[in-house]
Design a protein around this motif. Structure first.
Motif, PDB file in Angstrom:
ATOM      1  N   MET A   1     -10.886  11.637  -2.274  1.00  0.00           N
ATOM      2  CA  MET A   1     -10.708  10.320  -1.660  1.00  0.00           C
ATOM      3  C   MET A   1     -10.150   9.346  -2.699  1.00  0.00           C
ATOM      4  O   MET A   1     -10.702   9.235  -3.789  1.00  0.00           O
ATOM      5  CB  MET A   1     -12.048   9.784  -1.119  1.00  0.00           C
ATOM      6  CG  MET A   1     -11.889   8.433  -0.412  1.00  0.00           C
ATOM      7  SD  MET A   1     -13.438   7.760   0.237  1.00  0.00           S
ATOM      8  CE  MET A   1     -14.266   7.288  -1.282  1.00  0.00           C
ATOM      9  N   VAL A   2      -9.069   8.706  -2.339  1.00  0.00           N
ATOM     10  CA  VAL A   2      -8.444   7.706  -3.211  1.00  0.00           C
ATOM     11  C   VAL A   2      -8.254   6.435  -2.404  1.00  0.00           C
ATOM     12  O   VAL A   2      -7.899   6.488  -1.221  1.00  0.00           O
ATOM     13  CB  VAL A   2      -7.080   8.198  -3.746  1.00  0.00           C
ATOM     14  CG1 VAL A   2      -6.360   7.098  -4.514  1.00  0.00           C
ATOM     15  CG2 VAL A   2      -7.267   9.416  -4.637  1.00  0.00           C
ATOM     16  N   TYR A   3      -8.514   5.296  -2.998  1.00  0.00           N
ATOM     17  CA  TYR A   3      -8.365   4.030  -2.280  1.00  0.00           C
ATOM     18  C   TYR A   3      -7.780   2.981  -3.208  1.00  0.00           C
ATOM     19  O   TYR A   3      -7.853   3.087  -4.432  1.00  0.00           O
ATOM     20  CB  TYR A   3      -9.712   3.546  -1.727  1.00  0.00           C
ATOM     21  CG  TYR A   3     -10.800   3.392  -2.767  1.00  0.00           C
ATOM     22  CD1 TYR A   3     -10.966   2.202  -3.461  1.00  0.00           C
ATOM     23  CD2 TYR A   3     -11.649   4.463  -3.071  1.00  0.00           C
ATOM     24  CE1 TYR A   3     -11.944   2.075  -4.433  1.00  0.00           C
ATOM     25  CE2 TYR A   3     -12.627   4.341  -4.031  1.00  0.00           C
ATOM     26  CZ  TYR A   3     -12.782   3.145  -4.717  1.00  0.00           C
ATOM     27  OH  TYR A   3     -13.751   3.037  -5.671  1.00  0.00           O
ATOM     28  N   MET A   4      -7.182   1.979  -2.588  1.00  0.00           N
ATOM     29  CA  MET A   4      -6.608   0.847  -3.329  1.00  0.00           C
ATOM     30  C   MET A   4      -7.685  -0.216  -3.508  1.00  0.00           C
ATOM     31  O   MET A   4      -8.327  -0.622  -2.544  1.00  0.00           O
ATOM     32  CB  MET A   4      -5.435   0.248  -2.557  1.00  0.00           C
ATOM     33  CG  MET A   4      -4.263   1.197  -2.360  1.00  0.00           C
ATOM     34  SD  MET A   4      -3.179   1.161  -3.782  1.00  0.00           S
ATOM     35  CE  MET A   4      -1.775   2.072  -3.128  1.00  0.00           C
ATOM     36  N   ASP A   5      -7.883  -0.645  -4.741  1.00  0.00           N
ATOM     37  CA  ASP A   5      -8.814  -1.745  -4.978  1.00  0.00           C
ATOM     38  C   ASP A   5      -8.260  -3.029  -4.381  1.00  0.00           C
ATOM     39  O   ASP A   5      -7.038  -3.259  -4.362  1.00  0.00           O
ATOM     40  CB  ASP A   5      -9.033  -1.948  -6.484  1.00  0.00           C
ATOM     41  CG  ASP A   5      -9.882  -0.848  -7.095  1.00  0.00           C
ATOM     42  OD1 ASP A   5     -10.706  -0.271  -6.351  1.00  0.00           O
ATOM     43  OD2 ASP A   5      -9.722  -0.566  -8.280  1.00  0.00           O
TER      44      ASP A   5
ATOM     45  N   ALA B   1      -3.933  11.067  -4.013  1.00  0.00           N
ATOM     46  CA  ALA B   1      -4.987  12.013  -3.627  1.00  0.00           C
ATOM     47  C   ALA B   1      -4.462  13.442  -3.630  1.00  0.00           C
ATOM     48  O   ALA B   1      -5.157  14.374  -4.054  1.00  0.00           O
ATOM     49  CB  ALA B   1      -5.542  11.643  -2.252  1.00  0.00           C
TER      50      ALA B   1
ATOM     51  N   SER C   1       0.808  -1.217   0.000  1.00  0.00           N
ATOM     52  CA  SER C   1       0.000   0.000   0.000  1.00  0.00           C
ATOM     53  C   SER C   1       0.841   1.267   0.000  1.00  0.00           C
ATOM     54  O   SER C   1       0.307   2.361  -0.196  1.00  0.00           O
ATOM     55  CB  SER C   1      -0.939   0.007   1.211  1.00  0.00           C
ATOM     56  OG  SER C   1      -0.194  -0.013   2.420  1.00  0.00           O
TER      57      SER C   1
ATOM     58  N   ALA D   1      -2.031   5.671  -1.971  1.00  0.00           N
ATOM     59  CA  ALA D   1      -3.324   6.293  -2.239  1.00  0.00           C
ATOM     60  C   ALA D   1      -3.341   7.746  -1.782  1.00  0.00           C
ATOM     61  O   ALA D   1      -3.948   8.610  -2.442  1.00  0.00           O
ATOM     62  CB  ALA D   1      -4.435   5.511  -1.541  1.00  0.00           C
ATOM     63  N   LEU D   2      -2.671   8.061  -0.673  1.00  0.00           N
ATOM     64  CA  LEU D   2      -2.610   9.440  -0.198  1.00  0.00           C
ATOM     65  C   LEU D   2      -1.794  10.301  -1.151  1.00  0.00           C
ATOM     66  O   LEU D   2      -2.164  11.446  -1.445  1.00  0.00           O
ATOM     67  CB  LEU D   2      -2.017   9.504   1.206  1.00  0.00           C
ATOM     68  CG  LEU D   2      -1.808  10.911   1.783  1.00  0.00           C
ATOM     69  CD1 LEU D   2      -3.132  11.667   1.855  1.00  0.00           C
ATOM     70  CD2 LEU D   2      -1.170  10.852   3.163  1.00  0.00           C
TER      71      LEU D   2
ATOM     72  N   ASP E   1      -4.893   9.337   6.367  1.00  0.00           N
ATOM     73  CA  ASP E   1      -4.240   8.236   5.667  1.00  0.00           C
ATOM     74  C   ASP E   1      -4.506   6.920   6.372  1.00  0.00           C
ATOM     75  O   ASP E   1      -4.378   6.825   7.598  1.00  0.00           O
ATOM     76  CB  ASP E   1      -2.726   8.491   5.619  1.00  0.00           C
ATOM     77  CG  ASP E   1      -2.018   7.599   4.617  1.00  0.00           C
ATOM     78  OD1 ASP E   1      -2.679   7.108   3.684  1.00  0.00           O
ATOM     79  OD2 ASP E   1      -0.798   7.407   4.747  1.00  0.00           O
ATOM     80  N   GLY E   2      -4.882   5.904   5.594  1.00  0.00           N
ATOM     81  CA  GLY E   2      -5.009   4.567   6.150  1.00  0.00           C
ATOM     82  C   GLY E   2      -6.319   4.299   6.855  1.00  0.00           C
ATOM     83  O   GLY E   2      -7.398   4.574   6.349  1.00  0.00           O
ATOM     84  N   ASN E   3      -6.232   3.805   8.087  1.00  0.00           N
ATOM     85  CA  ASN E   3      -7.403   3.336   8.831  1.00  0.00           C
ATOM     86  C   ASN E   3      -8.146   4.509   9.469  1.00  0.00           C
ATOM     87  O   ASN E   3      -7.570   5.299  10.218  1.00  0.00           O
ATOM     88  CB  ASN E   3      -6.937   2.349   9.913  1.00  0.00           C
ATOM     89  CG  ASN E   3      -8.088   1.556  10.489  1.00  0.00           C
ATOM     90  OD1 ASN E   3      -9.220   2.013  10.517  1.00  0.00           O
ATOM     91  ND2 ASN E   3      -7.782   0.349  10.953  1.00  0.00           N
TER      92      ASN E   3
END
Length: 209
Positions: free
Chosen positions: A201-205, A115, A3, A111-112, A167-169
Motif C-alpha cells: 500500500m502506497v499513499y500520497m501524504d 506500489a 496525484s 502512488a500506484l 487505485d484511488g478511491n
C-alpha cells in the motif's frame, strides 16, 4: 499536488567503486558509493534501488559516442524508465492478462506506480560482495530491494504471478467497519499457485501546512 505524478529522487553518492564486471563482486550487490539511510527524521531510505554501476549512456559533446558511467545519477533514470513502462502498461489495459485492452485503460496515480515498483522489488545479495545485507524488508541499505518489473508486469497471455491493482478511491469496496475514525475495506484476492502473496500500500501524504 498532482496525484498522477511519481516523484523519483536519487540517494546520492559516497566514496568507493565496484571495478569487477559480469559475475564478480558487483553482480546483484549494492555498490559501495550508494548512500544509505535513515533520513534525519528516522525514515527508512532508499525505497528501492536500481543498477548504477558502469551503465552505458550517451556522451554529451560527442558524435553519438557511448561511454560507461557509475552513480545514482544512472540508477535514477533507469528507475524513471521503469516507472514510465508501468504507466504505459496500465494505460494500455495490459494489467488484465498482458494484452492491450482499450476497455481496461486507466490513468494510474503516482502512488500506484510506486506500489508496483516496491511490490516486485527483489532483495540484493550484499554490499560489494564483501558483507551481507539485512534480509528484513525494507532496510536502510536497499529499501525494498532492486526493481524487477517481471514480477508484476506480464507479457501477453501470461497469468503467472498475477497482480491485482486498486487505485484511488476505495469507496466502492465493501466496508468492514467504521470505528473511531478508522475505515476498513475488504478486498477479495484469488491466490493461484504456490507464489507467495505480497500486499503493498502506497499513499500520497497530504500537503504540509
Amino acid at each position: 499536488l498532482n496525484s498522477d505524478r511519481a516523484f523519483n529522487f536519487q540517494a546520492g553518492n559516497g566514496n568507493g567503486a565496484c571495478p569487477v564486471l559480469g559475475g564478480g563482486k558487483c553482480f546483484n550487490n549494492m555498490a559501495t558509493f550508494s548512500s544509505s539511510g535513515p533520513t534525519t527524521d528516522s525514515r527508512i531510505k532508499p525505497d528501492i534501488v536500481a543498477p548504477g554501476q558502469r551503465i552505458g549512456s550517451t556522451n554529451s559533446g560527442t558524435n553519438c559516442e557511448i561511454h560507461f558511467i557509475s552513480g545514482t545519477s544512472m540508477a535514477t533514470p533507469i528507475t524513471a524508465g521503469n516507472a514510465a513502462l508501468i504507466r504505459q502498461f496500465i494505460r494500455e489495459g495490459r494489467y488484465i492478462d498482458g494484452d492491450s485492452r482499450n476497455d481496461a485503460s486507466m490513468t494510474p496515480m503516482g502512488a500506484l506506480i510506486k506500489a508496483i515498483l516496491v511490490n516486485g522489488a527483489q532483495l540484493m545479495n550484499g554490499l560489494y560482495g564483501t558483507s551481507s545485507l539485512s534480509n528484513l524488508r525494507p532496510n536502510n541499505a536497499q529499501g525494498f530491494g532492486r526493481i524487477d518489473l517481471s514480477k508484476n508486469v506480464r507479457a501477453g497471455g501470461n497469468t503467472e504471478d498475477a497482480a491485482v491493482f486498486y487505485d484511488g478511491n476505495f469507496n466502492q469496496q465493501p466496508r468492514i467497519s467504521t470505528e473511531s475514525g478508522t475505515v476498513q475495506y475488504q478486498f477479495n484476492v484469488l491466490k493461484i499457485g504456490l507464489a507467495p502473496l505480497r500486499v503493498t500500500m502506497v499513499y500520497m501524504d497530504a500537503p504540509g501546512s
